[in-house]
Design an enzyme around this catalytic site. Structure first.
Site, PDB file in Angstrom:
ATOM      1  CG  ASP A 276      -2.181  -1.033   1.045  1.00 59.73           C
ATOM      2  OD1 ASP A 276      -1.886  -1.865   0.333  1.00 59.73           O
ATOM      3  OD2 ASP A 276      -3.112  -0.617   1.930  1.00 59.73           O
TER       4      ASP A 276
ATOM      5  CG  HIS B 112      -4.380   2.798  -0.766  1.00 59.09           C
ATOM      6  ND1 HIS B 112      -5.578   2.448   0.063  1.00 59.09           N
ATOM      7  CD2 HIS B 112      -3.469   3.013   0.058  1.00 59.09           C
ATOM      8  CE1 HIS B 112      -5.143   2.371   1.303  1.00 59.09           C
ATOM      9  NE2 HIS B 112      -3.954   2.786   1.504  1.00 59.09           N
TER      10      HIS B 112
ATOM     11  CG  HIS C 164      -3.487   7.201   2.733  1.00 59.76           C
ATOM     12  ND1 HIS C 164      -3.591   6.912   4.149  1.00 59.76           N
ATOM     13  CD2 HIS C 164      -2.977   5.751   2.255  1.00 59.76           C
ATOM     14  CE1 HIS C 164      -3.591   5.779   4.421  1.00 59.76           C
ATOM     15  NE2 HIS C 164      -3.433   4.998   3.582  1.00 59.76           N
TER      16      HIS C 164
ATOM     17  CG  HIS D 240       2.031   0.006   4.436  1.00 56.59           C
ATOM     18  ND1 HIS D 240       1.528  -0.809   5.398  1.00 56.59           N
ATOM     19  CD2 HIS D 240       0.875   0.661   4.292  1.00 56.59           C
ATOM     20  CE1 HIS D 240       0.311  -0.519   5.710  1.00 56.59           C
ATOM     21  NE2 HIS D 240       0.013   0.371   5.088  1.00 56.59           N
TER      22      HIS D 240
HETATM   23 ZN   LIG Z   1      -2.559   3.033   3.036  1.00 59.66          ZN
END
Ligand SMILES: [Zn+2]
Length: 289
Positions: free
Chosen positions: A108, A159, A163, A255
């Site tokens: 991510d 995503h 964010h 991540h």
């Molecule tokens: Zn995230």
């Protein structure tokens, strides 16, 4: 006389009560004030040049980090890897597993020029395909990395643009605009690639964000294994958590951006030899239906 006396007595009582209250407030205030600077001085470290999203919010220690106050949403879902059981009602139907025996690694918040290439190289070394949940503004800044992700056979997931952990609390029109802007940034780099997954930042799902994502042809994607690598606990801890918690069908949250992610990269190098022998790893399909 009686009236005067009782008035004076009442006034005296009021005075005493007011003084007592003020004293309590002062003592309370003194007790609270010294904590504030410390509370703000601790917690997550941020590096100045990073886009730091403070992604997943821990449910088991909500007061231990300043980021916990950034969202009042249902952010605890899945934080400890138990999302399916403990918080299923807060996922609004978002997928927590692959739906089959295969394992899915998800990365991510990128792409990030420091870490995404390292992740790609490591995945390539073990011939593992994965899914990258990219942030729109980062896709816009690094279209070459979006292309590199796709060229290696990995799949993409929206995503959100910036964010926005609170995106689910905004209007449907605002949510739609954010998701479409993100898809447009991705498609500017890879015009033909389908984008059929959406992951809400912070896992802060709401009914509107799930609905809009689905209207735009994207399936809401949560996770089932979360080593909290965004907190940079170290490669050893990240690797151990993933290795012990994964099971057939797991979706692992990792991540490749949003802070110092070297621990995640190093953990990946440790766990892939094991995972790739124990499981079949897959990039989440772009035709989930
Ligand atoms: Zn995230």
């Amino acid at each position: 006389m009686i009236r005067v006396n009782s008035t004076a007595r009442a006034a005296a009582i009021v005075t005493v009560v007011v003084v007592a209250l003020l004293s309590s407030a002062y003592v309370l205030g003194r007790a609270l004030v010294p904590d504030e600077p410390r509370r703000h001085a601790t917690g997550i470290t941020t590096s100045g040049d990073d886009p730091h999203y403070a992604d997943q919010l821990p449910s088991d220690e909500p007061s231990s980090t300043p980021s916990a106050s950034r969202s009042a949403g249902p952010t605890e879902a899945g934080q400890d890897g138990s999302g399916r059981d403990a918080s299923g009602d807060k996922l609004f139907g978002a997928h927590t597993g692959t739906g089959n025996a295969r394992l899915a690694l998800t990365f991510d918040d990128g792409p990030d020029p420091r870490y995404t290439p390292q992740v790609l190289a490591t995945l390539r070394e073990y011939d593992v395909k994965a899914t990258f949940c990219v942030v729109g503004e980062n896709a816009q800044d690094h279209p070459d990395l979006i292309q590199a992700i796709v060229a290696d056979g990995h799949t993409l997931c929206n995503h959100s643009w910036h964010h926005d952990v609170s995106l689910g609390n905004r209007s449907a029109d605002q949510i739609r605009a954010d998701l479409l802007r993100t898809n447009a940034a991705i498609r500017a780099a890879v015009p033909e690639v389908p984008i059929v997954w959406y992951r809400q930042p912070g896992g802060a799902w709401t009914y509107p964000v799930v609905s809009v994502a689905q209207q735009l042809g994207m399936t809401p994607l949560h996770w089932s294994v979360d080593p909290s690598d965004w907190q940079a606990p170290g490669a050893g801890k990240i690797a151990a958590t993933v290795a012990t918690q994964v099971e057939p069908g797991s979706v692992v949250l990792l991540h490749d951006a949003g802070g110092d992610r070297q621990g995640t990269v190093d953990a990946l190098r440790r766990i892939l030899p094991d995972l790739s022998t124990r499981f079949e790893l897959e990039a989440l399909p772009t035709d989930p239906t």
